[in-house]
Write an enzyme that holds these catalytic residues in place. Structure first.
Site: not given
Length: 472
Positions: A279, A284, A395
């Site tokens: 994923c 980043g 998150c």
């Protein structure tokens, strides 16, 4: 319907009573400056609240909502500001509006409700002239045949809101700024006091954090930032665009919330190791792994997101093997030394930058996403060689997507154990390491120092290590 304190609403019109206009007369009138932006804001906030439509797609520069895309850049910025403020403060805005009318708006008046919310967000939280917010809201009501008869009520309610805004805001300080379902889950997971701090933290927009290749102190000085305990550089408020900042074109840094930079660092020394980033987009963490010297395979099932990842890596002068595939179908010829799985989740840790999350998702979404994450994690564990590590992260602030999920997977997966993260290795973030050695950040951490904004995304991360002696 009457305004509280007995003031009768005017039957129609705007700031003053006037004879109602028919549809043709209204349609023939030119739009007032700023009206189209408010119309778009009301339309989009209705889509978020009533139809659970995420903002990201509606605000996309190419495939977004036509009412938004039709606007000039400045008006698009205004719409985003209105939406973010309205959604961050929605329970308090709605409590104030409810206090100003003697009984609820009639059934089917949701469009009128959204007009009032948009105007109230401007009056209470944005640097926009009050008279402009009121006048344009009345104009919105007049232009909608469903709402025209309530234009006088809109005018009266908002004028009182302008007059009494300070006392009205003070009166809702105890109203939680997050939905009841979410507050209940926060209290269950973190206790009442910490839940209130987390809820309050989401009222403050997220700062811009940069992950730098080297010399954080030097880049902090150049860009007017501060260095965080993660090694990220947090910028202060600035005017302009990110690509205009020094170091962007040269690929010296990339935008990444400080919390999101933690998981890739949990592998330790990975120079020369084969690491998969599942994923992976927007890339980043892929960039972190590649810069650390790993041979990285970035797996992403979305072709467009994979192209974006490749573009980001090119700017950063970093390379990775990219694979377009559903991670559940990914089976390499050779097992990896490590796998990073940043799993799709409810994103409740990102409400400072995505306040629509709390209004487009609910407990059912959390349960569904937790089940998907568990399936992904169990597959990820099959991709590492003996002695290899899987870093699982997301998150979400909800333990069902983090601590509880990992505990359940480890309980019935022989050959894997938790590799504890040491709090001593994260000075300044010791509070983010729980008793089991997992990372748990919340938006209430990293308080502001008065000069730079505080907060950090809510993130969970755990390191699962495969026994060097197992063949499972």
């Amino acid at each position: 319907m009457v305004l509280k304190n007995g003031n009768q609403r005017r039957p129609s019109g705007s700031a003053s009573s006037q004879k109602p206009k028919n549809d043709a007369a209204v349609a023939a009138e030119p739009h007032k400056p700023g009206l189209e932006a408010r119309l778009a804001a009301a339309k989009l906030i209705g889509a978020v609240i009533d139809r659970k439509t995420p903002l990201d797609g509606m605000l996309d520069a190419t495939g977004g909502n036509p009412a938004y895309l039709h606007l000039a850049d400045a008006d698009r910025g205004l719409v985003r500001a209105i939406l973010n403020s309205a959604l961050r403060h929605l329970p308090r805005i709605e409590a104030i509006l409810a206090s100003l009318v003697s009984n609820p708006l009639p059934e089917g008046a949701r469009a009128l409700h959204h007009v009032l919310v948009v105007a109230a967000a401007q009056v209470l939280f944005l640097d926009i002239p009050d008279h402009s917010a009121v006048d344009l809201a009345v104009e919105q009501a007049n232009r909608d045949p469903r709402n025209r008869r309530f234009a006088g009520l809109v005018n009266a309610v908002l004028r009182r809101l302008v007059r009494e805004k300070e006392s009205l805001l003070a009166g809702v300080e105890d109203v939680s700024p997050v939905p009841e379902w979410f507050m209940s889950r926060l209290v269950s997971a973190y206790g009442a006091d910490e839940a209130r701090r987390i809820a309050a933290a989401q009222l403050v927009p997220a700062a811009i954090d940069l992950t730098v290749k080297s010399d954080p102190e030097g880049w902090a000085e150049k860009l007017g930032g501060r260095v965080l305990p993660t090694g990220s550089v947090r910028l202060n408020a600035f005017a302009g665009a990110i690509p205009d900042l020094e170091g962007f074109e040269a690929g010296e840094w990339w935008v990444q919330d400080a919390a999101a930079s933690i998981p890739a660092k949990l592998f330790g020394d990975i120079k020369g190791r084969r690491i998969a980033d599942l994923c992976a987009a927007p890339g980043g963490k892929t960039a972190q792994l590649a810069f650390a010297g790993a041979e990285v395979t970035a797996v992403e099932q979305s072709k467009s997101r994979l192209r974006r990842l490749e573009g980001n890596l090119a700017r950063l002068k970093l390379s990775a093997i990219t694979v377009e595939a559903n991670l559940l179908d990914h089976r390499p010829d050779e097992l990896y030394d490590g796998v990073l799985l940043d799993a799709p989740c409810s994103s409740t840790g990102t409400t400072r930058r995505h306040p629509d999350v709390l209004w487009t998702k609910g407990p059912g979404d959390i349960a569904r996403l937790a089940a998907l994450q568990e399936k992904m994690l169990r597959h990820a564990l099959t991709l590492v060689k003996p002695g290899g590590k899987v870093v699982f992260c997301n998150c979400s602030l909800d333990p069902s997507e983090g601590e509880e999920l990992v505990e359940r997977v480890l309980a019935d997966t022989p050959g894997f154990s938790r590799a504890p993260v040491r709090a001593a290795d994260w000075p300044g973030l010791e509070a983010a390491i729980n008793m089991r050695g997992e990372v748990r950040t919340t938006p209430a951490m990293l308080a502001s120092d008065g000069e730079y904004p505080g907060g950090i995304d809510g993130f969970f991360a755990a390191v699962l290590q495969k026994s060097s002696e197992t063949n499972h």
